[in-house]
Design an enzyme around this catalytic site. Structure first.
Site, PDB file in Angstrom:
ATOM      1  N   HIS A   1       9.822   8.573  -6.840  1.00 52.49           N
ATOM      2  CA  HIS A   1       9.537   9.269  -5.580  1.00 52.49           C
ATOM      3  C   HIS A   1      10.660  10.282  -5.350  1.00 52.49           C
ATOM      4  O   HIS A   1      11.833   9.897  -5.286  1.00 52.49           O
ATOM      5  CB  HIS A   1       9.549   8.297  -4.401  1.00 52.49           C
TER       6      HIS A   1
ATOM      7  N   ARG B   1       1.974  15.715  -5.460  1.00 54.84           N
ATOM      8  CA  ARG B   1       2.331  15.321  -4.101  1.00 54.84           C
ATOM      9  C   ARG B   1       1.742  13.947  -3.761  1.00 54.84           C
ATOM     10  O   ARG B   1       0.589  13.657  -4.118  1.00 54.84           O
ATOM     11  CB  ARG B   1       1.853  16.366  -3.090  1.00 54.84           C
ATOM     12  N   ASP B   2       2.558  13.132  -3.075  1.00 55.98           N
ATOM     13  CA  ASP B   2       2.083  11.829  -2.634  1.00 55.98           C
ATOM     14  C   ASP B   2       0.957  12.022  -1.617  1.00 55.98           C
ATOM     15  O   ASP B   2       1.031  12.889  -0.743  1.00 55.98           O
ATOM     16  CB  ASP B   2       3.241  11.033  -2.007  1.00 55.98           C
ATOM     17  N   ILE B   3      -0.086  11.207  -1.727  1.00 57.01           N
ATOM     18  CA  ILE B   3      -1.252  11.338  -0.856  1.00 57.01           C
ATOM     19  C   ILE B   3      -0.939  10.935   0.585  1.00 57.01           C
ATOM     20  O   ILE B   3      -1.643  11.343   1.513  1.00 57.01           O
ATOM     21  CB  ILE B   3      -2.418  10.500  -1.429  1.00 57.01           C
TER      22      ILE B   3
ATOM     23  N   GLU C   1       3.482  -0.588  -5.497  1.00 53.70           N
ATOM     24  CA  GLU C   1       2.036  -0.758  -5.259  1.00 53.70           C
ATOM     25  C   GLU C   1       1.192  -0.240  -6.416  1.00 53.70           C
ATOM     26  O   GLU C   1       0.085  -0.734  -6.643  1.00 53.70           O
ATOM     27  CB  GLU C   1       1.629  -0.031  -3.961  1.00 53.70           C
ATOM     28  N   VAL C   2       1.694   0.783  -7.106  1.00 59.85           N
ATOM     29  CA  VAL C   2       0.964   1.355  -8.252  1.00 59.85           C
ATOM     30  C   VAL C   2       1.787   1.054  -9.505  1.00 59.85           C
ATOM     31  O   VAL C   2       2.951   1.479  -9.608  1.00 59.85           O
ATOM     32  CB  VAL C   2       0.753   2.870  -8.085  1.00 59.85           C
TER      33      VAL C   2
ATOM     34  N   HIS D   1       6.718   5.460 -11.501  1.00 60.02           N
ATOM     35  CA  HIS D   1       6.808   6.764 -10.840  1.00 60.02           C
ATOM     36  C   HIS D   1       8.103   6.857 -10.056  1.00 60.02           C
ATOM     37  O   HIS D   1       8.523   5.884  -9.426  1.00 60.02           O
ATOM     38  CB  HIS D   1       5.615   6.999  -9.900  1.00 60.02           C
TER      39      HIS D   1
ATOM     40  N   ASN E   1      10.490   2.312  -6.945  1.00 63.67           N
ATOM     41  CA  ASN E   1      10.156   0.990  -6.458  1.00 63.67           C
ATOM     42  C   ASN E   1       9.706   0.158  -7.658  1.00 63.67           C
ATOM     43  O   ASN E   1       8.893   0.616  -8.472  1.00 63.67           O
ATOM     44  CB  ASN E   1       9.040   1.045  -5.414  1.00 63.67           C
TER      45      ASN E   1
HETATM   46  P1  AMP Z   1       4.871   2.563  -4.805  1.00 65.67           P
HETATM   47  O1  AMP Z   1       4.794   1.732  -3.568  1.00 65.67           O
HETATM   48  O2  AMP Z   1       6.288   2.901  -5.204  1.00 65.67           O
HETATM   49  O3  AMP Z   1       4.066   1.959  -5.941  1.00 65.67           O
HETATM   50  O4  AMP Z   1       4.226   3.961  -4.433  1.00 65.67           O
HETATM   51  C1  AMP Z   1       2.892   4.309  -4.664  1.00 65.67           C
HETATM   52  C2  AMP Z   1       2.675   5.638  -4.011  1.00 65.67           C
HETATM   53  O5  AMP Z   1       1.488   6.210  -4.525  1.00 65.67           O
HETATM   54  C3  AMP Z   1       2.513   5.564  -2.487  1.00 65.67           C
HETATM   55  O6  AMP Z   1       3.532   6.354  -1.860  1.00 65.67           O
HETATM   56  C4  AMP Z   1       1.113   6.124  -2.254  1.00 65.67           C
HETATM   57  O7  AMP Z   1       1.010   6.884  -1.069  1.00 65.67           O
HETATM   58  C5  AMP Z   1       0.898   6.965  -3.500  1.00 65.67           C
HETATM   59  N1  AMP Z   1      -0.489   7.189  -3.878  1.00 65.67           N
HETATM   60  C6  AMP Z   1      -1.490   6.284  -3.941  1.00 65.67           C
HETATM   61  N2  AMP Z   1      -2.619   6.855  -4.365  1.00 65.67           N
HETATM   62  C7  AMP Z   1      -2.341   8.164  -4.590  1.00 65.67           C
HETATM   63  C8  AMP Z   1      -3.089   9.298  -5.047  1.00 65.67           C
HETATM   64  N3  AMP Z   1      -4.393   9.196  -5.370  1.00 65.67           N
HETATM   65  N4  AMP Z   1      -2.464  10.492  -5.140  1.00 65.67           N
HETATM   66  C9  AMP Z   1      -1.166  10.617  -4.807  1.00 65.67           C
HETATM   67  N5  AMP Z   1      -0.383   9.588  -4.387  1.00 65.67           N
HETATM   68  C10 AMP Z   1      -0.966   8.381  -4.276  1.00 65.67           C
END
Ligand code: AMP
Length: 116
Positions: free
Chosen positions: A103, A30-32, A96-97, A101, A88
């Protein structure tokens, strides 16, 4: 594994996550900071920066992520009313990560794909 990568550390069990689905090659959790009633991230366990890198380096793993995303949508009860699957990618995509991944978003009408 990339020691500096947040999602690699989740795969390694070093950072907690609410895991909802796991296969030999994928993990879904689950997304945080959920943006919808259901917001699950589906990742390959192996580190690839984005969907282009994944599809280029390991098409089977890309297929595994897609199959896992479908299984999550099914398990979360999203397939009847529908859902959204988003990768994304890069700066313009708002990534951002930098561990690829998908969504899986749903549980309510999500509105237009992007706002102008
Ligand atoms: P993106 O902008 O597509 O890279 O999405 C990164 C997603 O990772 C965002 O929706 C964040 O809320 C989610 N996220 C960041 N850190 C964590 C975590 N520790 N556990 C779960 N989701 C996370």
């Amino acid at each position: 594994m990339d020691n500096d990568c947040l999602f690699c550390r989740i795969v390694a069990g070093e950072i907690p996550a609410t895991v909802v689905h796991e296969t030999a090659t994928t993990l879904a959790f689950r997304d945080i900071d959920p943006k919808a009633p259901v917001h699950v991230l589906v990742i390959p366990k192996a580190h690839h920066t984005d969907v282009v890198a994944l599809a280029t380096a390991d098409p089977q793993a890309a297929a595994d992520v897609l199959a896992a995303s479908a299984a999550v949508a099914e398990a979360e009860g999203l397939t009847g009313d529908g859902f959204r699957l988003i990768f994304n990618s890069g700066a313009h995509g708002g990534q951002e990560v930098f561990h690829v991944h998908a969504h899986v978003l749903g549980g309510k009408p999500l509105g237009p794909m992007i706002s102008r």
